[in-house]
Design a protein around this motif. Structure first.
Motif, PDB file in Angstrom:
ATOM      1  N   ILE A  42      -2.104   1.334  17.252  1.00 29.05           N
ATOM      2  CA  ILE A  42      -2.787   1.371  15.969  1.00 29.05           C
ATOM      3  C   ILE A  42      -4.064   0.564  16.090  1.00 29.05           C
ATOM      4  N   GLY A  43      -5.202   1.209  15.828  1.00 27.96           N
ATOM      5  CA  GLY A  43      -6.478   0.527  15.884  1.00 27.96           C
ATOM      6  C   GLY A  43      -6.874  -0.019  14.517  1.00 27.96           C
ATOM      7  N   ALA A  44      -8.129   0.153  14.172  1.00 25.31           N
ATOM      8  CA  ALA A  44      -8.620  -0.351  12.885  1.00 25.31           C
ATOM      9  C   ALA A  44      -7.827   0.260  11.738  1.00 25.31           C
ATOM     10  N   GLY A  45      -7.548  -0.551  10.730  1.00 22.55           N
ATOM     11  CA  GLY A  45      -6.797  -0.070   9.566  1.00 22.55           C
ATOM     12  C   GLY A  45      -7.372  -0.636   8.285  1.00 22.55           C
ATOM     13  N   VAL A  62      -7.842   8.963  16.495  1.00 24.73           N
ATOM     14  CA  VAL A  62      -7.854   9.855  15.343  1.00 24.73           C
ATOM     15  C   VAL A  62      -7.683   9.023  14.077  1.00 24.73           C
ATOM     16  N   PRO A  63      -8.628   9.092  13.108  1.00 28.09           N
ATOM     17  CA  PRO A  63      -8.401   8.417  11.828  1.00 28.09           C
ATOM     18  C   PRO A  63      -7.469   9.264  10.961  1.00 28.09           C
ATOM     19  N   ILE A  64      -6.451   8.628  10.398  1.00 29.36           N
ATOM     20  CA  ILE A  64      -5.461   9.351   9.599  1.00 29.36           C
ATOM     21  C   ILE A  64      -5.439   8.773   8.190  1.00 29.36           C
ATOM     22  N   MET A  96      -5.624   4.793   8.818  1.00 24.07           N
ATOM     23  CA  MET A  96      -5.097   4.207  10.049  1.00 24.07           C
ATOM     24  C   MET A  96      -5.716   4.920  11.243  1.00 24.07           C
ATOM     25  N   GLU A  97      -6.314   4.152  12.149  1.00 26.59           N
ATOM     26  CA  GLU A  97      -6.853   4.740  13.364  1.00 26.59           C
ATOM     27  C   GLU A  97      -5.751   4.773  14.419  1.00 26.59           C
ATOM     28  N   LEU A  98      -5.319   5.965  14.800  1.00 26.58           N
ATOM     29  CA  LEU A  98      -4.299   6.123  15.827  1.00 26.58           C
ATOM     30  C   LEU A  98      -4.986   6.266  17.181  1.00 26.58           C
ATOM     31  N   ILE A 146      -7.908  -5.118  14.707  1.00 25.92           N
ATOM     32  CA  ILE A 146      -7.174  -5.409  15.933  1.00 25.92           C
ATOM     33  C   ILE A 146      -6.298  -4.224  16.354  1.00 25.92           C
ATOM     34  N   GLU A 147      -6.311  -3.926  17.640  1.00 29.77           N
ATOM     35  CA  GLU A 147      -5.475  -2.856  18.179  1.00 29.77           C
ATOM     36  C   GLU A 147      -4.082  -3.405  18.508  1.00 29.77           C
ATOM     37  N   ILE A 148      -3.047  -2.720  18.012  1.00 28.00           N
ATOM     38  CA  ILE A 148      -1.665  -3.154  18.190  1.00 28.00           C
ATOM     39  C   ILE A 148      -0.887  -2.044  18.894  1.00 28.00           C
ATOM     40  N   PRO A 149      -0.253  -2.316  20.044  1.00 26.91           N
ATOM     41  CA  PRO A 149       0.474  -1.253  20.756  1.00 26.91           C
ATOM     42  C   PRO A 149       1.734  -0.811  20.021  1.00 26.91           C
TER      43      PRO A 149
END
Length: 452
Positions: free
Chosen positions: A291-294, A144-146, A134-136, A275-278
């Motif tokens: 949340i960015g790319a996942g 930050v990729p997590i 998950m890209e935060l 897709i980026e989701i707030p």
């Protein structure tokens, strides 16, 4: 019908369909053939038989903050094979019924074709060791990729009496089934400490599996239901994310999509979303986080999406495909149960920095030393690459296909004795690949001489 509380998600947000308390929904069950007078002739009252059944449904529909209802009943009909209806028995209606507002005025909305399955055939797919990245997105514009891992469970709602039964409900000539994710408990570590990602219990995460091509009507055409095929699959995910002692959630669903080659998804099938989701806080206010790319892999395999090859993790496989496969050849449990200390140790030994490797067939490949040796190759030393390395058969320094007197001349020039060091031009006679040309290499060279 005394209760019907249906919930779903549409382009306008949450949708609910309930019975209208002011207009009773009534129906009938009538046997299709009379076997015995005074008895409803279908199981469990008779050994065999069926019945025509219908309901004239009056409902209240809510979406977009508005409430709608019908005054013309929507007749939902079925032929049932058991009382109560057997798994997969479905009530259907193709008739369009207009919806009125709370003042009884036309709205332009209507209910078209409908299908209701009282007892759907549900296949539960549980994935105990899923992996995700998950890209935060941070408030300062950074990200930050997590890496995350943990169990996920999905319910798949088939549309008949058996698994694999599906119908084209949206008119695109491809059969599909509904799905619902009922569990997702992912854990990871980010710069702010532990991170957890779970489903939002207040907003259902639903999705769909739709075959990419229709081979047989009424069947979801991908393995194991057909010999070949694939399907588009997605979930509109509503999650709760916790990190730094705070809890966040989304109200815009994050659609995770995949093309799957098996049901349940085959190893390596991955759901992704760019897709980026707030993210909102518990009061529903913007936070600056999103949340960015996942990427989510229900059944991980060797390669991207699995855990780090050089760190222990409770799931099998690791993220470097060739390294992972080599480790699992030596220790199969590394690809069955978990990537433990043994797996990490083997990875460190055989998956170090790449160097030029001369294969037994004379070809060159840049791989880790341990991988080269496992394949019967000759490592060419640290910081070498195939770009500046010429590989021949061991001992064949001039590449003429023979190990002969010309090559013997090179051997004599390059002889260093034990513990010496050879340059690139002498690696062809370093027969055991230990970095020197000594008596051990002489014995091996003698055994391979085949020229004039």
């Amino acid at each position: 019908m005394t209760q019907m509380d249906l919930m779903g998600m549409g382009p306008m947000g949450p949708v609910s369909v309930r019975l209208n308390p002011n207009m009773p929904t009534e129906g009938e069950i009538e046997e299709t053939a009379d076997q015995q007078t005074g008895r409803l002739d279908l199981p469990p009252f008779s050994e065999e038989g069926s019945a025509d059944s219908f309901f004239d449904v009056f409902f209240v529909v809510e979406f977009g903050g508005q409430r709608y209802h019908n005054v013309i009943p929507k007749r939902m009909s079925s032929v049932i094979t058991h009382k109560p209806p057997a798994p997969g028995n479905a009530y259907e209606s193709p008739i369009e019924i207009p919806l009125l507002n709370e003042n009884g005025q036309p709205t332009g909305f209507s209910i078209g074709a409908g299908r209701h399955v009282p007892r759907p055939v549900v296949e539960v797919d549980h994935f105990p060791n899923t992996t995700a990245v998950m890209e935060l997105q941070l408030p300062d514009g950074g990200s930050v990729p997590i890496p995350l891992m943990g169990p996920t469970t999905v319910d798949v709602y088939f549309e008949g009496a058996a698994e694999g039964v599906a119908f084209d409900n949206d008119g695109d000539d491809r059969d599909e089934v509904r799905t619902r994710m009922t569990q997702m408990d992912l854990m990871g570590m980010g710069p702010m400490g532990p991170v957890s990602v779970r489903l939002n219990p207040n907003m259902p995460t639903e999705g769909e599996i739709e075959e990419t091509a229709d081979q047989q009507t009424g069947r979801l055409d991908l393995p194991p239901f057909s010999e070949e095929g694939s399907a588009d699959s997605f979930f509109d995910v509503f999650f709760v994310v916790e990190f730094g002692g705070q809890r966040y959630h989304n109200v815009i669903p994050k659609r995770m999509s995949s093309v799957i080659t098996h049901k349940p998804p085959a190893p390596g099938n991955a759901y992704e979303s760019p897709i980026e989701i707030p993210l909102l806080n518990e009061n529903g206010q913007p936070t600056g986080f999103s949340i960015g790319a996942g990427r989510h892999v229900p059944r991980p395999t060797c390669g991207p999406g699995a855990g780090d090859c050089f760190e222990q993790h409770p799931t099998p496989f690791c993220n470097r495909e060739e390294c992972c496969e080599r480790v699992c050849e030596l220790a199969p449990n590394c690809c069955i149960t978990a990537w433990g200390s043994l797996c990490v140790g083997l990875a460190e030994e055989i998956c170090g920095p790449d160097e030029a490797c001369c294969l037994p067939n004379g070809q060159c490949k840049d791989v880790a030393r341990g991988v080269c040796e496992l394949g019967g190759g000759r490592p060419q030393g640290p910081k070498t690459s195939c770009e500046n390395t010429e590989c021949h058969r061991p001992g064949d320094c001039n590449g003429d296909g023979h190990v002969d007197l010309r090559d013997w001349g090179r051997f004599q020039i390059c002889f260093t004795g034990a513990g010496g060091e050879v340059g690139n031009h002498c690696r062809c006679v370093d027969m055991d690949g230990d970095g020197d040309v000594d008596l051990v290499d002489l014995r091996i060279f003698h055994d391979v001489v085949n020229g004039p």
